[in-house]
Design a protein around this motif. Structure first.
Motif, short mmCIF file in Angstrom:
data_model
loop_
_atom_site.label_atom_id
_atom_site.label_comp_id
_atom_site.label_asym_id
_atom_site.label_seq_id
_atom_site.Cartn_x
_atom_site.Cartn_y
_atom_site.Cartn_z
N ASP A 102 0.83 -1.20 0.00
CA ASP A 102 0.00 0.00 0.00
C ASP A 102 0.87 1.25 0.00
N GLN A 103 0.23 2.37 0.28
CA GLN A 103 0.95 3.64 0.15
C GLN A 103 2.11 3.76 1.14
N MET A 152 -3.85 2.85 -11.71
CA MET A 152 -4.33 1.84 -10.76
C MET A 152 -5.40 0.97 -11.40
N CYS A 209 -3.42 -1.43 -13.99
CA CYS A 209 -2.41 -2.42 -13.57
C CYS A 209 -3.04 -3.80 -13.32
N GLU A 213 -2.70 -5.06 -9.72
CA GLU A 213 -3.31 -4.25 -8.65
C GLU A 213 -2.26 -3.68 -7.70
N PRO A 259 -0.29 -0.19 -7.93
CA PRO A 259 -0.15 1.19 -7.47
C PRO A 259 -1.15 1.51 -6.35
N ALA A 260 -0.67 2.17 -5.33
CA ALA A 260 -1.53 2.54 -4.20
C ALA A 260 -1.61 4.06 -4.17
N TYR A 261 -2.56 4.58 -3.41
CA TYR A 261 -2.81 6.01 -3.47
C TYR A 261 -2.98 6.60 -2.09
#
Ligand code: SF4
Ligand code: SF4
Ligand code: SF4
Lengths: 302, 390
Positions: free
Chosen positions: A82-83, A151, A154, A157, A159-161
């Motif tokens: 995650d981020q 996101m 991909c 799954e 890229p996180a934000y």
């Protein structure tokens, strides 16, 4: 609304020029770098110590985690990067048992795969994501507008934000330690710390050879598949495993690079803007004819 | 048509307008929270579900429903069927408002709203989203340019700039009219390309490389039904004559346009073998059946009957079905169809997301009402008082 017709000749000229432009359906070409770096993860070696998570946290200056890195209870639940964590280790029990009848766990390190033809790069509206010669899929925060199409695109799954940042949220994902591997002899944080050499850093071509050697020399230990060799057109991160990949969280993905279809459509329709220009010309011509007709008929038209 | 567009002579502050105002305020408050605490505070978006109803409804459906603008412009200005000019101005106005709010919805949704202009300079030509963004930006501009003559008719005497622009436009308007149609075709289809990059993350019911063509043809098909819906709503709420003489012939063209879309849609479903998953009872297949059954096939059959095309009520119902069908299609493609492989919970819109969407719709209605009250947009004549009761 009065419409003059003088301009229509010009429009027709544009249409003529557009139709002579080179063919629209060029075959799609991969833009993958020929000899990028990669990492080979050997799932049979990983012991789930979370040292790579810790190293990643340090080299990328990520926030302090809620649970300490030496606390292995987090492995009880499945996690995703995650981020605040660019890589995580998950534990799977696939039913394998050792000589003492105890279930054997398989640990899986998850991070961005650094695809050879990444969907995120193709999708990114501003080109904030780019595939570098050295293999890294690099994120440039200054270009990002936060649309999150990367996101959606991909397949892994990844890229996180930073949804909780009101002003300057960022897309976050494994950087492949871009700065470090750009230096001679530099290695990613996670690969250099692994105590059991479960992660090998090197040229992708060599890693593939190494992976196949290991599989060949011990066919009883490994399943005959290098995950990432062909999936979505190939990835810079590769995996070999002793258990079926589908049982330990890997998806079955096609060998086609994800951007192939969309990029073919986009370039067929819009290369040299041929289709909009042609359409403009045709519509202009039609409009010219109809408005001429109206000028003649004026009077009983309204 | 002998009627000229003219401002509507009805009182502005009605209960309906007050309701709109309340929704607008609620949306405004939500946006203040969004810009103070981040998207997480008002949306259910997550790393698994990066796009919710702000993209699936506000943007994707909004773009589709504004198709009345370019389809009527094509008919009356390019094909020269000036008979239909009575509906081009209202369609132009709703397209201009619609697209303006699409642009606003994107601005609220992107994390870095202040950087929304960046694609103009940092261009990624492989991105379908880049194409959509550029066309929508250009088209919003074109639409408001096309609207200048309407503004000038009323304010030209007071604002010299408007009168001046209006004079220039007299000679150049054809460029903008054609440009509007071209830009529409471009971004309507590219909107359909967006999810094609994620075939493994979307339901096979909608995951087809034909999606750009389906989006384009459905935009063609929904244009005139949208005009029917908004004209009927406007004329009945403002108590104007019904304009059926324009709407009935429009609905005959729709039989053809909707028919083409239906043939492509069903043909694609069959040729890919995707219909196999239709009866599995999942949310996706149910939503697909509603979309195609109630939103395409049923209204198409209805329109085949002349009695439906001539009846104000039944035509409105058929048109509303088509409009809802295309809306649901966009929502399905962007939200229902989306399968996040590692998600543990499904996505549902949060109250905040719903409030902003409702507020945006209310603002569009509000501004439409405001503009038709002040500017010559609608051509329909006020009804006789005696017919009010009818
Ligand atoms: S795994 Fe996802 S984020 Fe990483 S390069 Fe591939 S598409 Fe991009
Ligand atoms: S969120 Fe940023 S990095 Fe991702 S696609 Fe949008 S602009 Fe590109
Ligand atoms: S390559 Fe670098 S950023 Fe990626 S998981 Fe390893 S340490 Fe983290």
């Amino acid at each position: 609304m009065t419409i003059t017709r003088r301009g229509f000749l010009g429009a027709l000229g544009i249409a003529g020029a557009a139709s002579t432009l080179p063919g629209n359906a060029q075959a799609w070409q991969s833009k993958a770098p020929p000899d990028p770096f990669g990492c080979l993860v050997d799932l049979t070696r990983c012991v789930g110590c979370r040292k790579c998570e810790q190293a990643c946290n340090e080299v990328n200056e990520l926030p302090e985690p809620a649970v300490k890195f030496d606390d292995l209870t987090v492995l009880d639940a499945k996690r995703r990067p995650d981020q605040d964590a660019f890589t995580v280790i998950n534990r799977y029990y696939t039913g394998r048992i050792d000589d003492r009848d105890k279930l054997v766990p398989t640990y899986v390190k998850v991070q961005c795969m650094h695809c050879q033809d990444p969907a995120c790069v193709s999708a990114c509206i501003t080109g904030a994501l780019t595939k570098k010669e050295n293999g890294a899929v690099h994120y440039d925060v200054d270009k990002c507008i936060g649309c999150r199409y990367c996101m959606a695109a991909c397949p892994f799954e990844i890229p996180a934000y930073e949804y909780d940042r009101p002003i300057w949220p960022r897309v976050r994902k494994c950087t492949f330690c871009f700065e470090r591997i750009s230096k001679e002899g530099g290695k990613p944080g996670c690969a250099s710390i692994c105590p059991v050499e479960a992660i090998t850093f090197g040229k992708r071509s060599e890693l593939l050879r190494l992976a196949k050697n290991r599989i060949e020399s011990d066919p009883g230990k490994y399943v005959d598949h290098v995950y990432g060799e062909h999936e979505v057109g190939g990835t810079s991160w590769l995996y070999i495993s002793g258990v079926d990949f589908r049982k330990v969280g890997f998806q079955e993905l096609p060998d086609r690079p994800m951007p192939q279809t969309t990029e073919t459509i986009q370039s067929a329709l819009f290369s040299y803007l041929w289709s909009p220009l042609a359409l403009f010309g045709v519509l202009g011509a039609v409009m010219g004819v109809t408005s001429r007709k109206h000028d003649k008929e004026d009077g009983h038209d309204a | 048509m002998t009627h000229k567009p003219q401002p509507v002579d009805r009182p502005f502050w009605t209960p309906g307008v007050l309701v709109m105002l309340a929704l607008m305020i609620a949306a405004g408050v939500t946006l203040v929270i969004r810009y103070t605490y981040g998207l997480a505070a008002v949306t259910n978006l997550s790393n698994h579900y990066p796009w919710g109803i702000w993209i699936g409804l506000d943007v994707a459906s909004g773009v589709a429903l504004a198709a009345g603008g370019f389809t009527t412009a094509f008919l009356s200005h390019i094909l020269g069927r000036r008979y239909y000019e009575a509906v081009t101005r209202p369609a132009l106005l709703s397209a201009a408002l619609g697209y303006t709010f699409v642009a606003l919805a994107v601005t609220f949704d992107v994390g870095r709203s202040w950087a929304i202009w960046k694609p103009v300079f940092y261009q990624n030509h492989t991105s379908a989203l880049f194409e959509v963004a550029m066309c929508v930006m250009a088209y919003v501009t074109v639409l408001w340019i096309e609207f200048i003559p309407v503004l000038a008719e009323r304010l030209g005497g007071k604002i010299r700039l408007l009168a001046y622009l209006d004079r220039i436009l007299d000679r150049t308007m054809w460029v903008f009219i054609i440009l509007g149609v071209v830009l529409s075709c471009m971004h309507q289809s590219s909107l359909g390309t967006l999810m094609v990059i994620a075939p493994t993350k979307t339901s096979p019911l909608w995951a087809t490389p034909l999606q750009p063509l389906l989006f384009l043809t459905s935009a063609f098909a929904v244009g005139y039904p949208m005009v029917v819906v908004e004209t009927t709503l406007a004329t009945s709420s403002l108590r104007l004559e019904s304009e059926m003489n324009v709407l009935s012939p429009l609905s005959r063209i729709t039989i053809l346009l909707l028919g083409v879309y239906m043939a492509l849609k069903l043909g694609d479903l069959i040729s890919r073998g995707a219909y196999a998953t239709l009866l599995d009872g999942s949310a996706q297949s149910n939503s697909f059946m509603v979309e195609v059954g109630l939103g395409v096939i049923l209204p198409w059959i209805m329109l085949l009957f002349p009695a439906v095309r001539r009846s104000r009520r039944w035509l409105f119902i058929a048109a509303l079905l088509i409009v809802s069908g295309v809306m649901l299609n966009r929502f399905n493609v962007f939200v229902v169809s989306f399968k996040a492989p590692y998600a543990t919970h499904p996505y549902y819109p949060a109250i905040g997301e719903i409030l902003v969407t409702a507020g945006a719709v209310a603002t569009i209605f509000f501004l439409y009402r405001l503009i038709v009250t002040w500017f010559p947009v609608l051509s329909a004549q006020p009804q006789e008082v005696s017919r009010d009761q009818a």
